[in-house]
Write an enzyme that holds these catalytic residues in place. Structure first.
Site, PDB file in Angstrom:
ATOM      1  N   ASP A  82      11.482 -17.843 -13.855  1.00  0.00           N
ATOM      2  CA  ASP A  82      10.577 -16.990 -14.511  1.00  0.00           C
ATOM      3  C   ASP A  82       9.624 -17.807 -14.893  1.00  0.00           C
ATOM      4  O   ASP A  82       9.493 -18.919 -14.513  1.00  0.00           O
ATOM      5  CB  ASP A  82      11.454 -16.744 -16.007  1.00  0.00           C
ATOM      6  N   ASP A 135       6.247 -16.990 -17.441  1.00  0.00           N
ATOM      7  CA  ASP A 135       5.664 -17.082 -18.757  1.00  0.00           C
ATOM      8  C   ASP A 135       6.785 -17.518 -19.542  1.00  0.00           C
ATOM      9  O   ASP A 135       7.821 -17.181 -19.808  1.00  0.00           O
ATOM     10  CB  ASP A 135       5.385 -15.824 -18.995  1.00  0.00           C
TER      11      ASP A 135
HETATM   12  C1  BG6 Z   1       6.341 -11.328 -18.642  1.00  0.00           C
HETATM   13  C2  BG6 Z   1       5.968 -11.621 -20.054  1.00  0.00           C
HETATM   14  O1  BG6 Z   1       6.477 -12.443 -17.656  1.00  0.00           O
HETATM   15  O2  BG6 Z   1       5.381 -10.336 -17.886  1.00  0.00           O
HETATM   16  C3  BG6 Z   1       5.726 -10.313 -20.438  1.00  0.00           C
HETATM   17  O3  BG6 Z   1       6.985 -12.384 -20.735  1.00  0.00           O
HETATM   18  C4  BG6 Z   1       4.439  -9.497 -20.069  1.00  0.00           C
HETATM   19  O4  BG6 Z   1       5.446 -10.919 -21.922  1.00  0.00           O
HETATM   20  C5  BG6 Z   1       5.303  -9.061 -18.433  1.00  0.00           C
HETATM   21  O5  BG6 Z   1       4.643  -8.216 -20.857  1.00  0.00           O
HETATM   22  C6  BG6 Z   1       4.179  -8.252 -17.740  1.00  0.00           C
HETATM   23  O6  BG6 Z   1       3.090  -8.999 -17.716  1.00  0.00           O
HETATM   24  P1  BG6 Z   1       1.549  -8.446 -17.041  1.00  0.00           P
HETATM   25  O7  BG6 Z   1       0.842  -9.567 -16.930  1.00  0.00           O
HETATM   26  O8  BG6 Z   1       1.920  -7.656 -15.918  1.00  0.00           O
HETATM   27  O9  BG6 Z   1       1.130  -7.630 -18.108  1.00  0.00           O
HETATM   28 MG    MG Z   2       9.287 -15.536 -19.573  1.00  0.00          MG
END
Ligand code: BG6
Ligand code: MG
Length: 218
Positions: free
Chosen positions: A8, A10
């Protein structure tokens, strides 16, 4: 046998979770929804759309499609502003060394992130070259906790699900990995990640050698 490592992004490799949280906090404030870090735990790993629905649930609210679209765009603009200057320093402690070591094994490394900004983030933080494949929010129709993202990652790597090991920081991600029939190591606090096989507080606590001990079959 572990033949593929899936990451993963984030909260596992980079410190961007706080920026997702801050962006959702601004949206929550605008909607008059009290939104704490504990509430945010439920949003981790979810798609942008599912995050908004969860936020609305927290506030006991419902809104129309048009307003939802506008809020999703606004949240992403706030998030992109917050990460505009992101660079190598956003990479979490211990990550680069673990990725370098795992890269020396014959196993493919795959990024599997719900984020539609994942490619931008790995480019800016200098992590791009570590990965043989990238699956992001643009390529999946059923977001975590559905296993689709990890099954796609395994398919692209040409490895069976049971031979993949996923690193995750979100309960929804751990659920997705386990539903995919994969092994899963949680990175972060023990409680929200209790469905993972093992949990490490961060990558400074982890080394590839530990895998021999943990799974005894690498
Ligand atoms: C995930 C995060 O990796 O991505 C979430 O943990 C986030 O918090 C999700 O909402 C979607 O991300 P994005 O950048 O497409 O809004
Ligand atoms: Mg994550």
């Amino acid at each position: 046998m572990i033949q593929c490592f899936i990451f993963d992004l984030d909260g596992v490799l980079v410190n961007t979770s706080i920026y997702h949280f801050r962006a959702w906090q601004k949206i929550a404030l605008q909607l008059n929804i009290p939104f704490t870090e504990a509430d945010n735990e439920r949003l981790k790993g979810l798609s942008r759309e599912d995050s908004l629905q969860t936020l609305l649930q927290v506030g006991g609210m419902s809104i129309g499609q048009e307003e939802a679209e506008a809020l999703l765009n606004q949240k992403n603009r706030i998030y992109l502003d917050l990460i505009a200057q992101i660079d190598e320093s956003a990479v979490l402690p211990g990550v680069r060394i673990v990725l370098s070591r795992l890269k020396q094994s014959a196993c493919p490394l795959v990024l599997a992130s719900s984020s539609k900004n994942a490619k931008f983030v790995i480019q800016k933080t200098g992590l791009e070259d570590f990965f043989n494949e990238v699956v992001d929010g643009h390529q999946i129709s059923k977001p975590k906790p559905n296993p689709e993202i990890f099954l796609t990652a395994a398919f692209l790597a040409g490895v069976q699900a049971k031979n993949c090991l996923v690193f995750e920081d979100a309960a929804a991600g751990v659920k997705a990995a386990k539903s995919a029939g994969m092994r899963c190591i949680g990175i972060g606090e023990k409680e929200p990640l209790k469905e993972a096989d093992f949990v490490f507080s961060d990558f400074t606590r982890f080394s590839p050698e530990i895998l021999f001990e943990l799974y005894r079959s690498v």
